[in-house]
Design a protein around this motif. Structure first.
Motif, PDB file in Angstrom:
ATOM      1  N   VAL A 191       0.854  -1.192   0.000  1.00 56.23           N
ATOM      2  CA  VAL A 191       0.000   0.000   0.000  1.00 56.23           C
ATOM      3  C   VAL A 191       0.889   1.242   0.000  1.00 56.23           C
ATOM      4  N   PRO A 192       1.004   1.953  -1.133  1.00 53.30           N
ATOM      5  CA  PRO A 192       1.740   3.231  -1.121  1.00 53.30           C
ATOM      6  C   PRO A 192       0.968   4.258  -0.291  1.00 53.30           C
ATOM      7  N   VAL A 193       1.655   4.922   0.648  1.00 51.35           N
ATOM      8  CA  VAL A 193       0.959   5.890   1.499  1.00 51.35           C
ATOM      9  C   VAL A 193       1.645   7.241   1.381  1.00 51.35           C
ATOM     10  N   ALA A 194       0.841   8.311   1.427  1.00 52.97           N
ATOM     11  CA  ALA A 194       1.379   9.668   1.328  1.00 52.97           C
ATOM     12  C   ALA A 194       1.271  10.413   2.654  1.00 52.97           C
ATOM     13  N   GLY A 195       0.636   9.798   3.624  1.00 55.07           N
ATOM     14  CA  GLY A 195       0.467  10.449   4.923  1.00 55.07           C
ATOM     15  C   GLY A 195      -0.453   9.614   5.788  1.00 55.07           C
ATOM     16  N   ILE A 196      -0.748  10.131   6.982  1.00 51.19           N
ATOM     17  CA  ILE A 196      -1.663   9.458   7.902  1.00 51.19           C
ATOM     18  C   ILE A 196      -3.011  10.148   7.775  1.00 51.19           C
ATOM     19  N   THR A 197      -3.875   9.570   6.950  1.00 51.73           N
ATOM     20  CA  THR A 197      -5.158  10.186   6.632  1.00 51.73           C
ATOM     21  C   THR A 197      -6.246   9.131   6.601  1.00 51.73           C
ATOM     22  N   ARG A 198      -7.491   9.571   6.516  1.00 53.27           N
ATOM     23  CA  ARG A 198      -8.622   8.652   6.408  1.00 53.27           C
ATOM     24  C   ARG A 198      -8.585   7.888   5.087  1.00 53.27           C
ATOM     25  N   VAL A 199      -7.988   8.489   4.066  1.00 54.24           N
ATOM     26  CA  VAL A 199      -7.865   7.808   2.768  1.00 54.24           C
ATOM     27  C   VAL A 199      -6.975   6.580   2.913  1.00 54.24           C
ATOM     28  N   VAL A 200      -5.840   6.777   3.590  1.00 51.25           N
ATOM     29  CA  VAL A 200      -4.913   5.664   3.810  1.00 51.25           C
ATOM     30  C   VAL A 200      -5.545   4.619   4.725  1.00 51.25           C
ATOM     31  N   GLU A 201      -6.233   5.073   5.760  1.00 51.54           N
ATOM     32  CA  GLU A 201      -6.896   4.152   6.689  1.00 51.54           C
ATOM     33  C   GLU A 201      -7.919   3.289   5.956  1.00 51.54           C
ATOM     34  N   ASN A 202      -8.678   3.894   5.064  1.00 52.84           N
ATOM     35  CA  ASN A 202      -9.675   3.172   4.271  1.00 52.84           C
ATOM     36  C   ASN A 202      -9.019   2.088   3.411  1.00 52.84           C
ATOM     37  N   SER A 203      -7.876   2.426   2.815  1.00 50.19           N
ATOM     38  CA  SER A 203      -7.171   1.463   1.961  1.00 50.19           C
ATOM     39  C   SER A 203      -6.543   0.341   2.786  1.00 50.19           C
ATOM     40  N   VAL A 263       4.234   1.517   2.118  1.00 49.72           N
ATOM     41  CA  VAL A 263       5.469   2.100   1.571  1.00 49.72           C
ATOM     42  C   VAL A 263       5.311   3.614   1.533  1.00 49.72           C
ATOM     43  N   TYR A 264       6.277   4.301   2.124  1.00 52.91           N
ATOM     44  CA  TYR A 264       6.264   5.773   2.151  1.00 52.91           C
ATOM     45  C   TYR A 264       7.534   6.277   1.484  1.00 52.91           C
ATOM     46  N   VAL A 265       7.390   7.211   0.540  1.00 47.46           N
ATOM     47  CA  VAL A 265       8.542   7.800  -0.147  1.00 47.46           C
ATOM     48  C   VAL A 265       8.784   9.184   0.427  1.00 47.46           C
ATOM     49  N   ALA A 266       9.974   9.370   1.020  1.00 42.39           N
ATOM     50  CA  ALA A 266      10.323  10.653   1.652  1.00 42.39           C
ATOM     51  C   ALA A 266      11.381  11.367   0.834  1.00 42.39           C
ATOM     52  N   PHE A 267      11.297  12.703   0.827  1.00 42.32           N
ATOM     53  CA  PHE A 267      12.285  13.515   0.114  1.00 42.32           C
ATOM     54  C   PHE A 267      13.378  14.039   1.046  1.00 42.32           C
ATOM     55  N   GLU A 268      13.068  14.080   2.348  1.00 40.64           N
ATOM     56  CA  GLU A 268      14.017  14.579   3.342  1.00 40.64           C
ATOM     57  C   GLU A 268      14.200  13.532   4.444  1.00 40.64           C
ATOM     58  N   ARG A 269      15.438  13.415   4.976  1.00 42.59           N
ATOM     59  CA  ARG A 269      15.729  12.427   6.018  1.00 42.59           C
ATOM     60  C   ARG A 269      14.935  12.719   7.297  1.00 42.59           C
ATOM     61  N   GLU A 270      14.819  13.982   7.640  1.00 42.09           N
ATOM     62  CA  GLU A 270      14.090  14.354   8.843  1.00 42.09           C
ATOM     63  C   GLU A 270      12.618  14.000   8.709  1.00 42.09           C
ATOM     64  N   GLN A 271      12.090  14.256   7.505  1.00 44.46           N
ATOM     65  CA  GLN A 271      10.693  13.919   7.205  1.00 44.46           C
ATOM     66  C   GLN A 271      10.472  12.412   7.334  1.00 44.46           C
ATOM     67  N   LEU A 303       9.433   3.680  -5.819  1.00 41.06           N
ATOM     68  CA  LEU A 303       8.359   2.745  -5.492  1.00 41.06           C
ATOM     69  C   LEU A 303       8.391   1.528  -6.411  1.00 41.06           C
ATOM     70  N   THR A 304       8.551   1.761  -7.716  1.00 40.52           N
ATOM     71  CA  THR A 304       8.568   0.627  -8.656  1.00 40.52           C
ATOM     72  C   THR A 304       9.794  -0.251  -8.445  1.00 40.52           C
ATOM     73  N   LYS A 305      10.923   0.355  -8.066  1.00 41.04           N
ATOM     74  CA  LYS A 305      12.119  -0.460  -7.774  1.00 41.04           C
ATOM     75  C   LYS A 305      11.864  -1.371  -6.573  1.00 41.04           C
ATOM     76  N   PHE A 306      11.207  -0.827  -5.554  1.00 40.37           N
ATOM     77  CA  PHE A 306      10.882  -1.639  -4.382  1.00 40.37           C
ATOM     78  C   PHE A 306       9.922  -2.773  -4.758  1.00 40.37           C
ATOM     79  N   ILE A 307       8.921  -2.448  -5.562  1.00 42.82           N
ATOM     80  CA  ILE A 307       7.961  -3.473  -5.986  1.00 42.82           C
ATOM     81  C   ILE A 307       8.660  -4.558  -6.787  1.00 42.82           C
TER      82      ILE A 307
END
Length: 608
Positions: free
Chosen positions: A478-490, A505-513, A544-548
């Motif tokens: 499940v690719p996720v972009a955040g903690i939201t009701r959309v992700v919870e539903n999926s 799977v979460y893709v981050a652009f910053e290490r701190e993020q 994401l596709t490399k991980f898949i």
């Protein structure tokens, strides 16, 4: 809003059992299926005179025997296509005849020629009609292309509303044109019989003419034969007729032949007797009407109906193109979408495709389609010749009662149409050479499409000896972009699949993020494994596709399936989509072509 506009333009959807109400009676069928052939009376006789004019006005008397030759060819074509109607009552015309009797490639050449010819019918007819409009109102000339495109759209909408509705509207201009020309011819013959037309206006029949050659006469005959374009349309459109369809189509074809013969013969004779000389500024029909009526109401009546018939000649293409496309699609040579009926039970995909291609042609040639007319005529005479030859082969093979007379009719027609075709190629090669290029390309395209459909059918067919491999488990990503009701539903949906492994799977652009998200996730969904991927180039899809790929490789070793569940929220209003990035669409587009990946989208509908 779009749905409301659609209903306004084309009307309410019709039930499938209302199809019988969309069939044509002979009166309406004659109008919409013969408009192309009848409109050619406006330029066919003129084409003969244009060729003869190269050796002088004294040669115009040859238009009489040449006109007789065209009528003989018309008779042969009418008799031949009448036989085609009864032999092949499901339509298809020259395509079906050629494919059944001469082989697959001959049928595809005939079918491809006719498809292109119907596109040219629309483009040429609309442009010719627009020429008549802009000639009457010169201020509109700069908008020639725009007017032509709008006329195409207008006729397209009429045809999308259903064939009977379009026929009800378009029949009036066609019959008005026939009436106008009969009044013109009748008036002209009366003036000739009463001695009101001086004999010195024309050279007597039989006058010797210096410079006349057989080649020139054949060229004039070929040019005059352009008046026969559209004769085959009725044999292509038999399914549009009310029952008994073959008999009604046959009678309509005969009526069209009689009308075309009378109008063509009348215009040729009046053009000769009045001594009409073709001019760039005024058509032959206009000159005849001006001579017979003067510049009065009847003259403008003839001109107005002529302009209308030239525009409405395009409707023959709209009637025949979709049905020919259906026959080709059923045989798997073009897309299956052409076999689908629209809301109003017409073959909407064929109608819309024809309109789009015609508009492209008009725009590319800027509405000046004069150079396409020879191509237009050649595109007709190729299937004419193949259909006649195919019927000859049919009679020789089957030898039914009375086959000899039928064979002779088709033999005469085949010889004449082939002769006309050769003359076109010899005299106008610079304008028609492209036929020798695009027809083979079209046939190759047909074969490639058929090969694709055969391959698809072979792969989808279930046999006793082949069984689809059965997976032993399922890994859900499940690719996720955040903690939201959309992700919870999926995630809830993914858990209901009871997979062996569930990975978010979460893709981050910053290490701190990345670190912050992992901490929040472990508190929110501690039972779901989270994999975070760092993207140095701010791309979501690539890491994401490399991980898949990695998971897929491991899953294949275990004989597991990999399912990617994509969360997606659906805005309440469609225009809101433009305000959000479409990452889910990009991910899905990339993964759909992966052979061993199952892609599932879980929508979450917003209420505000």
């Amino acid at each position: 809003m779009l749905s409301g506009l659609k209903r306004l333009l084309i009307g309410r959807p019709l039930k499938s059992n209302e199809l019988c109400e969309q069939k044509l009676n002979k009166t309406k069928a004659l109008a919409i299926l013969s408009s192309d052939a009848l409109s050619s009376v406006a330029y066919g006789p003129e084409q003969i005179l244009l060729v003869l004019m190269t050796v002088g006005a004294a040669a115009f008397w040859y238009s009489i025997p040449i006109g007789v030759g065209v009528l003989i060819l018309l008779l042969a074509l009418i008799l031949s296509y009448r036989q085609v109607i009864y032999a092949y009552p499901h339509g298809g015309g020259a395509y079906v005849v050629s494919k059944s009797n001469l082989g697959e490639n001959a049928g595809l050449i005939a079918g491809g020629s006719l498809l292109v010819d119907y596109i040219l019918t629309v483009a040429v007819s609309i442009s010719a009609g627009t020429d008549a409009i802009t000639s009457a109102f010169p201020v509109l000339h700069p908008y020639h292309v725009l007017i032509s495109c709008l006329l195409v759209v207008f006729i397209t909408v009429l045809n999308l509303r259903g064939i009977t509705e379009s026929a009800s509207i378009l029949a009036y201009p066609v019959y008005l044109f026939v009436l106008a020309l009969f009044i013109l011819i009748g008036t002209g013959l009366y003036q000739i019989a009463s001695g009101a037309v001086p004999d010195h206006l024309h050279a007597p029949v039989g006058t010797p003419v210096a410079g006349i050659t057989l080649f020139l006469l054949l060229r004039a005959f070929a040019s005059g034969s352009s008046a026969l374009t559209g004769v085959e349309a009725i044999s292509n459109a038999i399914p549009n007729f009310r029952e008994p369809a073959p008999r009604n189509a046959s009678r309509t074809l005969a009526a069209m032949g009689v009308l075309l013969a009378l109008l063509f013969a009348g215009i040729v004779y009046l053009g000769y007797y009045y001594g009409i000389v073709p001019s760039e500024k005024e058509t032959v029909v206009s000159q005849i009407a001006s001579t017979a009526f003067g510049r009065g109401i009847l003259y403008y009546f003839v001109q107005a109906t002529t302009a209308m018939i030239l525009v409405l000649a395009a409707n023959t293409g709209y009637s025949a193109f979709p049905l020919l496309a259906v026959n080709l699609a059923k045989d798997k040579y073009i897309s299956r979408m052409f076999t689908v009926r629209g809301d109003r039970l017409g073959y909407s995909n064929g109608i819309i495709s024809l309109a789009i291609l015609s508009i492209i042609l008009i725009i590319v040639f800027e509405g000046r389609t004069e150079q396409l007319i020879p191509l237009y005529a050649v595109g007709v005479f190729i299937p004419f010749t193949l259909a006649q030859t195919g019927m000859m082969v049919k009679w020789l093979r089957e030898k039914p009662g009375g086959w000899t007379a039928r064979f002779i009719v088709n033999l005469i027609g085949a010889v004449i149409t082939f002769g006309v075709l050769i003359v076109f190629f010899v005299t106008k090669f610079a304008q028609v050479w492209s036929v020798l290029v695009f027809l083979p390309l079209i046939v190759i395209m047909f074969h490639r499409i058929k090969k694709h459909y055969d391959a698809v059918g072979e792969q989808l067919r279930i046999t006793n000896c082949e069984r689809a491999p059965r997976a032993h488990g399922n890994i859900v990503i499940v690719p996720v972009a955040g903690i939201t009701r959309v992700v919870e539903n999926s995630l809830n949906y993914a858990k209901s699949l009871q997979p062996e492994q569930l990975i978010a799977v979460y893709v981050a652009f910053e290490r701190e993020q990345e670190k912050q998200f992992e901490e929040k996730w472990n508190k929110w969904q501690p039972d779901v494994r989270l994999v975070t991927l760092h993207s140095q180039y701010r791309s979501i899809v690539q890491p994401l596709t490399k991980f898949i790929d990695t998971i897929e490789h491991k899953a294949n070793e275990l004989n597991y399936r990999v399912t990617v569940v994509i969360p997606q929220f659906i805005p309440k209003k469609r225009w809101h989509n433009a305000l959000h990035n479409q990452s889910s669409l990009l991910i899905r587009a990339r993964l759909l072509y992966r052979k061993d990946i199952i892609v599932t989208t879980v929508p979450f509908h917003l209420k505000k």
